[in-house]
Design an enzyme around this catalytic site. Sequence first.
Site, PDB file in Angstrom:
ATOM      1  N   TYR A  91       0.818  -1.219   0.000  1.00 42.68           N
ATOM      2  CA  TYR A  91       0.000   0.000   0.000  1.00 42.68           C
ATOM      3  C   TYR A  91       0.852   1.271   0.000  1.00 42.68           C
ATOM      4  O   TYR A  91       0.437   2.305  -0.530  1.00 42.68           O
ATOM      5  CB  TYR A  91      -0.968  -0.004   1.183  1.00 42.68           C
ATOM      6  CG  TYR A  91      -2.227  -0.787   0.892  1.00 42.68           C
ATOM      7  CD1 TYR A  91      -3.165  -0.302  -0.021  1.00 42.68           C
ATOM      8  CD2 TYR A  91      -2.473  -1.999   1.494  1.00 42.68           C
ATOM      9  CE1 TYR A  91      -4.309  -1.024  -0.312  1.00 42.68           C
ATOM     10  CE2 TYR A  91      -3.613  -2.731   1.210  1.00 42.68           C
ATOM     11  CZ  TYR A  91      -4.529  -2.235   0.306  1.00 42.68           C
ATOM     12  OH  TYR A  91      -5.659  -2.946   0.000  1.00 42.68           O
ATOM     13  N   GLU A 185       1.781 -27.529  15.498  1.00 43.52           N
ATOM     14  CA  GLU A 185       1.149 -26.935  14.312  1.00 43.52           C
ATOM     15  C   GLU A 185      -0.096 -26.124  14.644  1.00 43.52           C
ATOM     16  O   GLU A 185      -0.314 -25.059  14.075  1.00 43.52           O
ATOM     17  CB  GLU A 185       0.776 -28.049  13.315  1.00 43.52           C
ATOM     18  CG  GLU A 185      -0.016 -27.544  12.127  1.00 43.52           C
ATOM     19  CD  GLU A 185      -0.607 -28.671  11.276  1.00 43.52           C
ATOM     20  OE1 GLU A 185      -0.246 -29.837  11.491  1.00 43.52           O
ATOM     21  OE2 GLU A 185      -1.439 -28.359  10.416  1.00 43.52           O
ATOM     22  N   ASP A 237      -0.373 -32.414  12.501  1.00 42.76           N
ATOM     23  CA  ASP A 237      -1.420 -33.337  12.074  1.00 42.76           C
ATOM     24  C   ASP A 237      -0.795 -34.490  11.287  1.00 42.76           C
ATOM     25  O   ASP A 237       0.242 -34.319  10.607  1.00 42.76           O
ATOM     26  CB  ASP A 237      -2.421 -32.612  11.159  1.00 42.76           C
ATOM     27  CG  ASP A 237      -3.468 -31.836  11.945  1.00 42.76           C
ATOM     28  OD1 ASP A 237      -3.626 -32.082  13.153  1.00 42.76           O
ATOM     29  OD2 ASP A 237      -4.129 -30.981  11.328  1.00 42.76           O
TER      30      ASP A 237
END
Length: 348
Positions: A91, A185, A237
Site C-alpha cells: 500500500y 502446528e 497433524d
Amino acid sequence: MTEIALKQLGNLVYEQIRAREFPWIMIQSRSTDNIIYDPELKQYVLGDRLIRRHSRNIAHIRPFAQLIWTAWFSRELLRHRKTSTLREVYYSARGQRDIEFKDQDESDNIITDLETALSRPREDFNIYPEERSAIFGDLTIEYTVPGYEGKRMNLTEHPDGVMIGPALTSAEFIETSADKVLVIEKGAMFTRLVEERAHEKFNAILIHTAGQAPRSTRSIIQRLNQLGKMPVYIFTDGDPWGIHIAMVIISGSANAAHLRGLATPDARWIGVWATDIVKYRLPTEKLTDIDIKRLKELKKDPRYEGELWQREIDLFIKLGVKAELEAFSRYGLTYIVDKYLPDKLEGA
C-alpha cells in the site's frame, strides 16, 4: 550492515547513471531450474546462474524501478527504526506517483528479489509478515526495538503465549531453564499444552506455528537450536500437509532457497505418524484424492529420502486415512501430555 548494503546498491545505480549508463544489477536466478537440493546443507539452495536486470530492457524497466523503490523504502525503515508488514509495503507503493504494483503478490516478489540481490532476509529490512504464531515457556528475552531497549520479559508471563512479531524476532535471548523446543502446528493443541503446563513437565519451550511456520518463527526455532543447543521436536497433524510443515522447518522451502538461517536440520518430526494411527487406534478421516496426490509428490521429493519419511508416507497411502492432533482427545484431554508425548520424547 543491511543499511550499508542498501546504500551500496543505491550508490551502484547512481554511479551508473553518472557514467551515462542504463543502470543494471546482477542477481541469482530464482527460476525452478536453478533451485537445487543440497544434501550436505539438507535444504534447497540457488544454483550459480545469474540474471542481469537491466533498465535498458523494456521488459525489465518496471521490475527494476520497483526493486530500487523497495530498496529505498527498506532503507527508510531502517534509518527511522520503523517496521512494516508485507501488506503495508504494497500500500505504501500505491501512494507513490510513479511506482505501482498490480497486487501484493507482485510486491512480495520484488521484496524477494531484493533479498536475493543482497543475500539478506526481508526481516533484516524490517519487513515482516502478519503475526500469527506464538511462543511460551521459560525464556527471558531482552527487547532491542525503539522505546523498549533493555526491557526484559519472561515468555511465561502471558498465558496465551507471546505473538512472534518484529519485536520478539529481534530480541536477545537472555536465559532459559528449558532444554528442548516443542513445535506445535495447531493453536488448540498449543493452548492444551500450555494449560497442562507441558513446558514444566517436559522442560520445554512451546512454539505454535499456526500452520506453515512463518519465516520469523523458523528463524527463532533455528536460533534456539543453534545458539541454545536445544533439540527441536515437531508435532503436526498426521496428513501430507502436516508432514510438509515439519519438513519446511527441518529443510527449508524452495521459495526461500536464496536464504540461510531458516532451516533446522537437526529438528525431528515426532508425529502424528501413520504408525501412531494404528498403535493408538486414533479416530481418522479418509484421505482425499488431493491428499493422496500430495503424498505421492512428497515420496519423490529428495528431502523425504530417509527411512522414517518413506515408511510413514507409504503407510498413510496404504491405510488411506489421516488423523488430526486433536484425535488423542478420545482418551481424555490430558492423554496427549500424560501418555503420548512422554512416549514420543523418550523414543526420539
